[in-house]
Scaffold this motif. Sequence first.
Motif, PDB file in Angstrom:
ATOM      1  N   UNK A   7       0.813  -1.198   0.000  1.00  0.00           N
ATOM      2  CA  UNK A   7       0.000   0.000   0.000  1.00  0.00           C
ATOM      3  C   UNK A   7       0.849   1.252   0.000  1.00  0.00           C
ATOM      4  N   UNK A   8       0.221   2.370   0.332  1.00  0.00           N
ATOM      5  CA  UNK A   8       0.896   3.665   0.390  1.00  0.00           C
ATOM      6  C   UNK A   8       1.050   4.087   1.841  1.00  0.00           C
ATOM      7  N   UNK A   9       2.284   4.404   2.227  1.00  0.00           N
ATOM      8  CA  UNK A   9       2.594   4.781   3.605  1.00  0.00           C
ATOM      9  C   UNK A   9       3.472   6.031   3.572  1.00  0.00           C
ATOM     10  N   UNK A  10       3.973   6.425   4.725  1.00  0.00           N
ATOM     11  CA  UNK A  10       4.957   7.501   4.794  1.00  0.00           C
ATOM     12  C   UNK A  10       5.953   7.173   5.889  1.00  0.00           C
ATOM     13  N   UNK A  11       7.145   7.725   5.766  1.00  0.00           N
ATOM     14  CA  UNK A  11       8.177   7.484   6.769  1.00  0.00           C
ATOM     15  C   UNK A  11       7.772   8.199   8.053  1.00  0.00           C
ATOM     16  N   UNK A  12       7.531   7.423   9.101  1.00  0.00           N
ATOM     17  CA  UNK A  12       7.091   8.006  10.368  1.00  0.00           C
ATOM     18  C   UNK A  12       8.245   8.482  11.229  1.00  0.00           C
ATOM     19  N   UNK A  13       9.328   7.685  11.234  1.00  0.00           N
ATOM     20  CA  UNK A  13      10.509   8.075  11.999  1.00  0.00           C
ATOM     21  C   UNK A  13      11.703   7.260  11.537  1.00  0.00           C
ATOM     22  N   UNK A  14      12.895   7.745  11.848  1.00  0.00           N
ATOM     23  CA  UNK A  14      14.141   7.115  11.415  1.00  0.00           C
ATOM     24  C   UNK A  14      15.007   6.817  12.628  1.00  0.00           C
ATOM     25  N   UNK A  56      11.543  12.432   7.136  1.00  0.00           N
ATOM     26  CA  UNK A  56      10.285  12.016   7.746  1.00  0.00           C
ATOM     27  C   UNK A  56       9.128  12.621   6.951  1.00  0.00           C
ATOM     28  N   UNK A  57       8.153  11.806   6.629  1.00  0.00           N
ATOM     29  CA  UNK A  57       7.019  12.264   5.827  1.00  0.00           C
ATOM     30  C   UNK A  57       7.107  11.872   4.369  1.00  0.00           C
ATOM     31  N   UNK A  58       8.292  11.464   3.895  1.00  0.00           N
ATOM     32  CA  UNK A  58       8.405  11.005   2.511  1.00  0.00           C
ATOM     33  C   UNK A  58       7.547   9.762   2.291  1.00  0.00           C
TER      34      UNK A  58
END
Length: 296
Positions: free
Chosen positions: A220-227, A288-290
């Motif tokens: 699916x489609x997600x986003x980078x929440x944290x690194x 973050x957010x990408x």
Amino acid sequence: MLRTNVVRRTLGAAAVLAMTVGCTAQAVTDNSPAADAKPGSTGSPAAAGTASPAADTTQSPSPSAPATPTAEPSESGEPTESAPPPEVLMERGSTGERVRELQARLAQIGWFDDTPTGTYGPVTAASVKGFQGRRGLPTTGDTDTVTWQKLLAMTTKPTREELTGKAVNKPAEKLDARCKTGRVICISKTTRTLSWVIDGKVQSTMDVRFGSQYTPTREGTFSVGWKSKDHVSSIYDTPMPYAMFFSGGQAVHYSSDFAARGYNGASHGCVNVRDKGKIANLFNQVSTGDKVVIYW
């Protein structure tokens, strides 16, 4: 009632914890494609099967059905012969240059992770079986005419370097439409590649592997929440360097196990990268957010 609520809260907290603390590698499963086993290895378990229970031949056929199958009638009412099964071109025990080409072509799309040998071993069969299963073909593990034509259509003629295992020329990845705008970590389960894409232009590409059938990597489609550059899984107490979390405990990260064993292993849901230099560079570029897109 009070005790029930306490139990529910306890289970809920445990589920959240399991989602957020990370994943690590595990043994390959029956449905995971793998490279041919090294000398002395027993090969993938996907090649081993158990016989189905024999049919009971002592029972008489039902009066409402004929004992012997007959040809089905056509639209005109006349019986027609069923299509013969496709011809098997290569199978377990086959050897030769055609088998080497098969292995090189499977490598192009990420289903074979070793030097082509020209010998149709048990894990080559498992790789073919995985390829067949993802395309709705009978999962026999044998390369028949239908499987071969499908593979030819998806790959290019292997070069000498590919046939000797010195290079793998993967066809250009057809980006999912969701990957063509913005900053996207675009991950294809078909070719088992991760592409870092900015405004539709691929910046870098790297090999990846996924979770097993029991702990699958979400799509699916997600986003980078944290690194977390030096992350360690609190469940398995194993390193997850350059982790970029996108869905609960699932993250893109470097895997030393993947680097050592290739596709003979699997993650517990994370997207493993085996090239440490490439994932380190990607980690420095991603914010973050990408967006993260995972698809077949």
